[in-house]
Design a protein around this motif. Structure first.
Motif, PDB file in Angstrom:
ATOM      1  N   PHE A  77      -7.211   3.023  -6.360  1.00 52.64           N
ATOM      2  CA  PHE A  77      -6.927   2.014  -5.180  1.00 52.64           C
ATOM      3  C   PHE A  77      -7.417   2.789  -3.946  1.00 52.64           C
ATOM      4  N   THR A  78      -8.115   1.821  -3.140  1.00 53.10           N
ATOM      5  CA  THR A  78      -8.549   2.328  -1.938  1.00 53.10           C
ATOM      6  C   THR A  78      -8.140   1.513  -0.831  1.00 53.10           C
ATOM      7  N   PRO A  79      -7.755   1.903   0.222  1.00 53.60           N
ATOM      8  CA  PRO A  79      -7.394   0.934   1.335  1.00 53.60           C
ATOM      9  C   PRO A  79      -8.323  -0.009   1.973  1.00 53.60           C
ATOM     10  N   ARG A  80      -9.565   0.031   1.447  1.00 55.84           N
ATOM     11  CA  ARG A  80     -10.628  -0.700   1.638  1.00 55.84           C
ATOM     12  C   ARG A  80     -10.146  -2.252   1.444  1.00 55.84           C
ATOM     13  N   TYR A  81      -9.469  -2.313   0.377  1.00 61.19           N
ATOM     14  CA  TYR A  81      -8.706  -3.779  -0.066  1.00 61.19           C
ATOM     15  C   TYR A  81      -7.276  -3.695   0.152  1.00 61.19           C
ATOM     16  N   ARG A  82      -6.790  -4.782   0.365  1.00 58.62           N
ATOM     17  CA  ARG A  82      -5.385  -5.212   0.102  1.00 58.62           C
ATOM     18  C   ARG A  82      -5.031  -4.885  -1.224  1.00 58.62           C
ATOM     19  N   LEU A 127      -6.299 -15.055  -2.048  1.00 59.24           N
ATOM     20  CA  LEU A 127      -7.273 -14.053  -1.274  1.00 59.24           C
ATOM     21  C   LEU A 127      -8.258 -14.886  -0.403  1.00 59.24           C
ATOM     22  N   GLU A 143       1.041  -1.301   0.140  1.00 62.22           N
ATOM     23  CA  GLU A 143      -0.028  -0.010   0.060  1.00 62.22           C
ATOM     24  C   GLU A 143       0.806   1.218  -0.004  1.00 62.22           C
TER      25      GLU A 143
END
Lengths: 203, 305
Positions: free
Chosen positions: A64-69, A165, A7
């Motif tokens: 890209f959002t930090p909601r996901y890895r 995942l 990230e």
């Protein structure tokens, strides 16, 4: 030096740090390429989708959002590109993964009933069935069997088994519920079990 | 074949067990159950067996020239992409909030400019105006207003009235909403990555549909309560009531946007200006919507007389 998280590297990409992107590629290039190859069953397509996936990861890093890895996001990009490729192939009436598998029944049959098909995919004689399970050949057979799964089942299995995942992350990635992801996985596994039973017995 | 039918809970647990997704105590329970029940043992053997077989499919190394091709294409396209991105970012950062604020100001000025005339129309009930902040409600209003373009005379206190053209008011509220969305989508996340990662743990416990509905829920509950209190007891003017409810909705929306923004929005530069842009636009939309609701309430009251 402390290793940066994926990230944090994604943040570096946004700031125009090329080394961050190269590091991301180094970490994921084999995994993403293998995912594409397993999904599409074709090296040429896998190569193109691999390139498109990383190009998108670069140009759309701001999405890209930090909601996901980060890995979940990257696999989602790859999966969407693979799906697009399958659809285009289907529209152009090119040979799809499934058609490829079905048009090569010998390959599948060798997996399902190895004792009755004492010929290798290339047609050469195979004296001892046990030797047949050398790593490379087994690899080929699993690949061929996987090609017989519907894309929706195949992608869940690839994401869970090979990409690491979780089912929750897969559900996020595919836009479905966790239950649906597990259900597709389970049905896919049952089908694989039928096709792989002879292999599993001899392993 | 249909594959989205639900699995038995035990099957799901075995799947989680095979892939190590269960906490230790749950894993122990599944292990014990599998050991004691032949049916579930068969299920486990099947899943674990396939899993082991799939391990034989080795990872393939990515072709070196494919990696080089990606890096080359990035070097070739970067200047143009960066220039376009910079232009858009600058435009939204500087012009978006200003345009949103300007649009709302113009909307209010335009909407409240008119003749003073017909008799008083006390506001009857404005319970619903608090839920008008969203774009969906604006669209409903547009549909309604197309049927009957109307002028409404809103009590302005001291025996005076303001004539309002509803269509214009709503039109500008929609403009404000679109600008708000633009600002929301275009501005980078102001919070540092570490802060948002801390929030991520909390946010992930909330099911997605629930989190999606939260802003609407805040506005609905908050403004219904305010409407009940102000409309039934205080009996203040429509405009004041609408603006008050809009402000309440705005605060709630701003709070929600704040938590949403620091949690989910794409990250980039860390600056409070973006958060301010979100909050101001949220307020602007809420005030415009609340005001629109008040005007509609006045219209309803006029008809009922």
């Amino acid at each position: 030096m402390e290793e940066l998280s994926d990230e944090a590297l994604a943040g570096g990409i946004l700031r125009g740090d090329d080394r961050a992107f190269e590091e991301i590629m180094s970490r994921y290039q084999n995994r993403i390429y293998s995912f594409c190859l397993r999904y599409l069953g074709n090296e040429e397509d896998a190569r193109e989708v691999f390139q498109e996936t990383f190009l998108r990861a670069y140009t759309q890093a701001h999405r890209f959002t930090p909601r996901y890895r980060f890995s979940t996001w990257l696999y989602t990009l790859a999966r969407n590109q693979c799906l697009d490729r399958l659809r285009r192939r289907s529209r152009r009436r090119e040979q799809s993964y499934e058609e490829l598998a079905e048009s090569d029944p010998g390959r599948i049959a060798a997996v399902v009933e190895p004792a009755d098909h004492a010929a290798s995919p290339s047609g050469g004689a195979v004296p001892d069935p046990r030797e047949e399970y050398a790593e490379r050949e087994l690899d080929e057979k699993v690949r061929a069997v996987m090609g017989r799964l519907p894309a929706r089942q195949r992608e869940v299995i690839l994401l869970r088994h090979y990409s690491g995942l979780t089912f929750a992350e897969i559900a996020d990635s595919l836009g479905c519920s966790v239950g649906t992801a597990k259900s597709r996985f389970h049905f896919g596994f049952r089908k694989l079990a039928r096709l792989l039973r002879p292999l599993a017995r001899e392993m | 074949m249909k594959t989205n039918q639900s699995l038995e809970p035990m099957t799901e647990k075995i799947l989680d067990y095979v892939y190590g997704e269960l906490p230790p105590e749950e894993a122990d329970k599944v292990r014990a159950r599998v050991a004691s029940d032949p049916e579930w043992k068969a299920e486990y053997d099947l899943l674990a067996g396939v899993s082991r077989t799939l391990d034989a499919w080795d990872e393939a190394p990515a072709p070196a020239d494919a990696r080089e091709a990606v890096l080359r294409r990035i070097r070739e396209t970067r200047p143009a992409a960066a220039a376009a991105g910079a232009w858009l970012r600058m435009a939204w950062e500087r012009l978006g909030p200003v345009a949103a604020a300007a649009a709302v100001s113009v909307a209010i000025l335009w909407a409240t400019t008119g003749s003073v005339g017909p008799p008083a129309a006390p506001v009857k009930d404005l319970l619903f105006c608090g839920v008008l902040w969203g774009g969906i409600y604006h669209m409903v209003f547009l549909v309604l207003l197309k049927r009957e373009p109307a002028r409404v005379w809103v009590p302005a206190g001291s025996g005076g009235y303001i004539c309002v053209e509803l269509r214009r008011a709503v039109f500008w509220a929609v403009i404000a909403f679109v600008l708000f969305l633009g600002v929301a989508l275009a501005t980078p996340n102001p919070a540092p990555f570490e802060t948002r990662t801390a929030y991520r743990g909390i946010a992930e416990r909330i099911p997605y549909p629930v989190s999606f509905l939260l802003p609407a829920g805040y506005a609905l509950v908050g403004c219904l309560a305010a409407g009940l209190f102000l409309g039934r007891r205080a009996r203040i003017g429509a405009g004041t009531q609408g603006i008050l409810m809009g402000v309440i909705a705005g605060i709630l929306i701003a709070l929600d946007l704040y938590t949403y923004h620091i949690t989910y929005a794409p990250f980039g530069q860390s600056t409070l200006a973006h958060l301010a842009a979100w909050t101001v636009s949220g307020f602007a939309v809420a005030v415009a919507s609340g005001y629109g609701g008040a005007l509609l309430g006045a219209k309803t009251a006029t008809r009922s007389r």
